[in-house]
Design a protein around this motif. Structure first.
Motif, PDB file in Angstrom:
ATOM      1  N   GLY A 345     -22.115 -32.375  67.386  1.00 19.35           N
ATOM      2  CA  GLY A 345     -23.235 -32.623  66.482  1.00 19.35           C
ATOM      3  C   GLY A 345     -23.107 -31.886  65.163  1.00 19.35           C
ATOM      4  O   GLY A 345     -23.756 -32.256  64.176  1.00 19.35           O
ATOM      5  N   THR A 346     -22.306 -30.837  65.120  1.00 17.31           N
ATOM      6  CA  THR A 346     -22.146 -30.046  63.892  1.00 17.31           C
ATOM      7  C   THR A 346     -20.670 -29.910  63.552  1.00 17.31           C
ATOM      8  O   THR A 346     -19.903 -29.297  64.299  1.00 17.31           O
ATOM      9  N   ASP A 347     -20.284 -30.490  62.426  1.00 15.14           N
ATOM     10  CA  ASP A 347     -18.908 -30.401  61.947  1.00 15.14           C
ATOM     11  C   ASP A 347     -18.797 -29.202  61.004  1.00 15.14           C
ATOM     12  O   ASP A 347     -19.360 -29.204  59.915  1.00 15.14           O
ATOM     13  N   GLN A 348     -18.070 -28.181  61.427  1.00 18.95           N
ATOM     14  CA  GLN A 348     -17.924 -26.979  60.613  1.00 18.95           C
ATOM     15  C   GLN A 348     -17.131 -27.238  59.330  1.00 18.95           C
ATOM     16  O   GLN A 348     -17.186 -26.438  58.390  1.00 18.95           O
ATOM     17  N   ALA A 349     -16.405 -28.367  59.311  1.00 19.39           N
ATOM     18  CA  ALA A 349     -15.597 -28.686  58.132  1.00 19.39           C
ATOM     19  C   ALA A 349     -16.310 -29.633  57.173  1.00 19.39           C
ATOM     20  O   ALA A 349     -15.715 -30.051  56.175  1.00 19.39           O
ATOM     21  N   ALA A 350     -17.554 -29.987  57.444  1.00 21.25           N
ATOM     22  CA  ALA A 350     -18.274 -30.928  56.578  1.00 21.25           C
ATOM     23  C   ALA A 350     -18.313 -30.411  55.143  1.00 21.25           C
ATOM     24  O   ALA A 350     -18.783 -29.302  54.886  1.00 21.25           O
ATOM     25  N   GLY A 351     -17.789 -31.196  54.233  1.00 18.67           N
ATOM     26  CA  GLY A 351     -17.790 -30.828  52.821  1.00 18.67           C
ATOM     27  C   GLY A 351     -16.798 -29.758  52.437  1.00 18.67           C
ATOM     28  O   GLY A 351     -16.780 -29.314  51.278  1.00 18.67           O
ATOM     29  N   ALA A 352     -15.948 -29.347  53.370  1.00 19.88           N
ATOM     30  CA  ALA A 352     -15.006 -28.252  53.096  1.00 19.88           C
ATOM     31  C   ALA A 352     -13.936 -28.677  52.090  1.00 19.88           C
ATOM     32  O   ALA A 352     -13.601 -29.858  51.949  1.00 19.88           O
ATOM     33  N   TYR A 353     -13.376 -27.675  51.423  1.00 19.16           N
ATOM     34  CA  TYR A 353     -12.316 -27.925  50.444  1.00 19.16           C
ATOM     35  C   TYR A 353     -11.010 -28.216  51.177  1.00 19.16           C
ATOM     36  O   TYR A 353     -10.646 -27.535  52.138  1.00 19.16           O
ATOM     37  N   VAL A 354     -10.291 -29.232  50.709  1.00 23.91           N
ATOM     38  CA  VAL A 354      -9.016 -29.622  51.302  1.00 23.91           C
ATOM     39  C   VAL A 354      -7.969 -29.738  50.198  1.00 23.91           C
ATOM     40  O   VAL A 354      -8.202 -30.382  49.171  1.00 23.91           O
ATOM     41  N   LYS A 355      -6.822 -29.122  50.408  1.00 25.68           N
ATOM     42  CA  LYS A 355      -5.708 -29.189  49.463  1.00 25.68           C
ATOM     43  C   LYS A 355      -4.570 -29.959  50.113  1.00 25.68           C
ATOM     44  O   LYS A 355      -4.209 -29.714  51.268  1.00 25.68           O
ATOM     45  N   ALA A 356      -4.000 -30.900  49.369  1.00 27.25           N
ATOM     46  CA  ALA A 356      -2.905 -31.715  49.880  1.00 27.25           C
ATOM     47  C   ALA A 356      -1.572 -31.262  49.312  1.00 27.25           C
ATOM     48  O   ALA A 356      -1.506 -30.642  48.247  1.00 27.25           O
ATOM     49  N   SER A 357      -0.511 -31.609  50.012  1.00 33.68           N
ATOM     50  CA  SER A 357       0.823 -31.199  49.575  1.00 33.68           C
ATOM     51  C   SER A 357       1.359 -32.097  48.482  1.00 33.68           C
ATOM     52  O   SER A 357       2.364 -31.795  47.868  1.00 33.68           O
ATOM     53  N   GLN A 358       0.699 -33.250  48.246  1.00 33.26           N
ATOM     54  CA  GLN A 358       1.122 -34.159  47.185  1.00 33.26           C
ATOM     55  C   GLN A 358      -0.034 -34.366  46.204  1.00 33.26           C
ATOM     56  O   GLN A 358      -1.193 -34.155  46.551  1.00 33.26           O
ATOM     57  N   THR A 359       0.303 -34.780  45.019  1.00 27.44           N
ATOM     58  CA  THR A 359      -0.726 -35.118  44.042  1.00 27.44           C
ATOM     59  C   THR A 359      -1.250 -36.511  44.346  1.00 27.44           C
ATOM     60  O   THR A 359      -0.489 -37.456  44.508  1.00 27.44           O
ATOM     61  N   MET A 360      -2.585 -36.631  44.451  1.00 33.08           N
ATOM     62  CA  MET A 360      -3.188 -37.901  44.826  1.00 33.08           C
ATOM     63  C   MET A 360      -3.810 -38.595  43.617  1.00 33.08           C
ATOM     64  O   MET A 360      -4.221 -37.956  42.666  1.00 33.08           O
ATOM     65  N   ASP A 361      -3.913 -39.905  43.711  1.00 33.36           N
ATOM     66  CA  ASP A 361      -4.791 -40.610  42.792  1.00 33.36           C
ATOM     67  C   ASP A 361      -6.224 -40.233  43.142  1.00 33.36           C
ATOM     68  O   ASP A 361      -6.539 -39.917  44.297  1.00 33.36           O
ATOM     69  N   SER A 362      -7.110 -40.300  42.170  1.00 29.40           N
ATOM     70  CA  SER A 362      -8.474 -39.824  42.402  1.00 29.40           C
ATOM     71  C   SER A 362      -9.192 -40.593  43.498  1.00 29.40           C
ATOM     72  O   SER A 362     -10.047 -40.044  44.198  1.00 29.40           O
ATOM     73  N   ASP A 363      -8.854 -41.874  43.678  1.00 29.67           N
ATOM     74  CA  ASP A 363      -9.588 -42.667  44.670  1.00 29.67           C
ATOM     75  C   ASP A 363      -9.062 -42.475  46.086  1.00 29.67           C
ATOM     76  O   ASP A 363      -9.588 -43.039  47.034  1.00 29.67           O
ATOM     77  N   VAL A 364      -8.012 -41.720  46.257  1.00 30.48           N
ATOM     78  CA  VAL A 364      -7.502 -41.441  47.608  1.00 30.48           C
ATOM     79  C   VAL A 364      -7.289 -39.940  47.762  1.00 30.48           C
ATOM     80  O   VAL A 364      -6.298 -39.495  48.317  1.00 30.48           O
ATOM     81  N   ASP A 365      -8.206 -39.163  47.260  1.00 32.02           N
ATOM     82  CA  ASP A 365      -8.000 -37.725  47.231  1.00 32.02           C
ATOM     83  C   ASP A 365      -8.307 -37.079  48.576  1.00 32.02           C
ATOM     84  O   ASP A 365      -8.973 -37.648  49.437  1.00 32.02           O
ATOM     85  N   ALA A 366      -7.813 -35.838  48.711  1.00 32.14           N
ATOM     86  CA  ALA A 366      -7.879 -35.152  49.998  1.00 32.14           C
ATOM     87  C   ALA A 366      -9.307 -34.829  50.427  1.00 32.14           C
ATOM     88  O   ALA A 366      -9.590 -34.751  51.629  1.00 32.14           O
TER      89      ALA A 366
END
Length: 475
Positions: A345-366
């Motif tokens: 019922g509670t996701d501790q990662a809700a809204g958390a910051y995520v960094k990806a190993s590749q540069t993404m286009d804005s519409d498919v961001d991490a």
């Protein structure tokens, strides 16, 4: 003869398959003449007067299912004995000729209405095999009879989310075997209930291969097209009333969709897995099993391995002669629901910051993997088959479950992944897995940490991820 990786990932779920997958966990209700005879497979010669539940309450069934976290109910409207839980116009072997409610009762109607009233989806199991109907084995005549009964169920009881056919196929009372007209049956369902999935002996959802709750390490939804062959389903399905069948695990077909399999076939389909299993050893109620109901721990393990293993869980609950789900089953189901809500019922990662190993286009961001939406996802650039995501919870937290979900509307892609957590400046290995699919629940030791890393080490093409969730069972 081979299917390429690019071809495989272009195979995606239909809208009805996607809606079904999102249900995740729903109930089977085995109830009927067998409840009152003590059999599991009736012969078809039973007196309809035997069917007489004294405290029948469809609303109780629905409320109990909801308390467990289920989203729908599938009713055995007709089992192999041919006894119909609705007053079919095509047979005398039905509730119409029982003493229950003076022959005016209709279990299908009552359950369909109770589901609607409480916001649950309703589906029907209809046994193609009918040991009562004299025309069974006279294929054209029986096919017309069966199709007429199917039309009754699909036109008189509102929206149906699923029509469930098993492969049990034996002789009728006349010693003949029936040849079913499956294409006509599918056409009727598509015409009358276009949003309904057709399960097991059908084109939408496949049987996992056992009734023991066993799941594959790698459960592919993209599988060889020949698995849709209904005759093969019949060959593998139960041919006799054998209690041991429910506990049998067939490990000969653990690999249904790896690269090795794709290299051997020329066509694949989206054909996801459903795990059907009973909360008791048998499917219909037996009072000698009141002390053999699956424990809450067993139910949790079942849920996490099935729903969390890219399958759906169809859990059978057999009402007793009163027409009620037994108190022991009710207690365990309520406790299961309490546990599931407390954990997921509670996701501790809700809204958390995520960094990806590749540069993404804005519409498919991490950051899409923690935004809680089902219509957004992360996807690295084309040609990237290995990628990493680093999740920052914002502070040190304690957790022991990680949930991953692919964006399956773009196919099933991830083949292997690793999880790690950061202790000081060092990354410590945590979990290794294979496929993800719609949902993967990773059960890990209870960890206290802020940073978690997902490394996708093998993918068919560039992977997608819709959800990266972190949860805690509370120890």
């Amino acid at each position: 003869m081979a299917v390429s990786m690019e071809e495989a990932v272009k195979v995606v779920p239909s809208p009805r398959q996607l809606a079904w997958q999102q249900m995740e966990f729903y109930a089977f209700i085995h109830f009927g003449m067998n409840t009152f005879t003590g059999r599991q497979w009736g012969l078809g010669d039973e007196d309809p007067q035997l069917f007489n539940p004294t405290e029948f309450d469809a609303a109780q069934w629905v409320e109990v299912c909801q308390s467990a976290g289920m989203t729908g109910i599938i009713l055995t409207s007709k089992h192999h004995d041919g006894f119909c839980l609705w007053p079919s116009a095509y047979t005398d072997h039905s509730v119409r000729n029982s003493s229950w409610q003076d022959g005016q009762g209709d279990v299908v109607r009552d359950l369909a209405e109770a589901c609607r009233a409480q916001g649950m989806k309703f589906g029907v199991y209809v046994s193609p095999w009918d040991r009562h109907e004299p025309s069974y084995g006279d294929s054209p005549v029986y096919n017309a009879y069966f199709q007429n009964q199917l039309r009754e169920l699909l036109t008189q009881y509102g929206e149906i989310f699923c029509v469930w056919f098993d492969g049990a196929c034996g002789e009728g009372s006349n010693g003949k075997r029936q040849v079913y007209d499956w294409e006509a049956v599918y056409s009727i369902i598509r015409e009358l209930q276009p949003n309904a999935v057709i399960n097991i002996c059908g084109p939408d959802v496949r049987w996992c291969g056992n009734e023991a709750g066993h799941t594959r390490e790698s459960e592919w939804s993209v599988v060889p097209a020949y698995l849709q062959d209904t005759e093969k389903i019949h060959a593998d399905s139960q041919q006799a009333d054998d209690p041991a069948f429910a506990q049998r695990i067939n490990t000969e077909v653990d690999d249904l969709g790896s690269r090795t399999i794709l290299a051997q076939v020329d066509s694949v389909i989206w054909y996801p897995s459903e795990v059907d299993v009973s909360i008791r050893p048998q499917w219909f109620y037996d009072p000698t099993e009141d002390d053999k109901v699956k424990t809450v721990e067993e139910l949790v393990n079942l849920y996490e391995s099935t729903v969390g293993g890219n399958s759906a869980l169809l859990l059978n609950l057999p009402p007793d002669k009163r027409g009620l789900i037994h108190e022991t089953d009710v207690r365990h189901l309520r406790e299961l629901g309490y546990w599931l809500r407390g954990t997921y019922g509670t996701d501790q990662a809700a809204g958390a910051y995520v960094k990806a190993s590749q540069t993404m286009d804005s519409d498919v961001d991490a950051h899409y993997v923690t935004d809680g939406r089902s219509d957004t996802y992360w996807c690295p650039p084309e040609g990237t088959e290995r990628a990493e995501l680093e999740l920052d919870l914002g502070k040190v937290m304690t957790w022991d479950r990680i949930v991953l979900k692919e964006y399956i509307q773009s196919g099933q892609r991830i083949e292997r992944f690793q999880l790690a957590y950061k202790e000081g400046e060092e990354w410590k290995p945590l979990y290794e897995g294979t496929v993800v699919g719609y949902k993967k629940i990773c059960r890990v030791p209870r960890i206290t940490a802020r940073y978690i890393r997902l490394a996708i080490t093998e993918s068919r093409v560039n992977p997608t991820l819709n959800h990266f969730g972190v949860y805690d069972t509370g120890g």
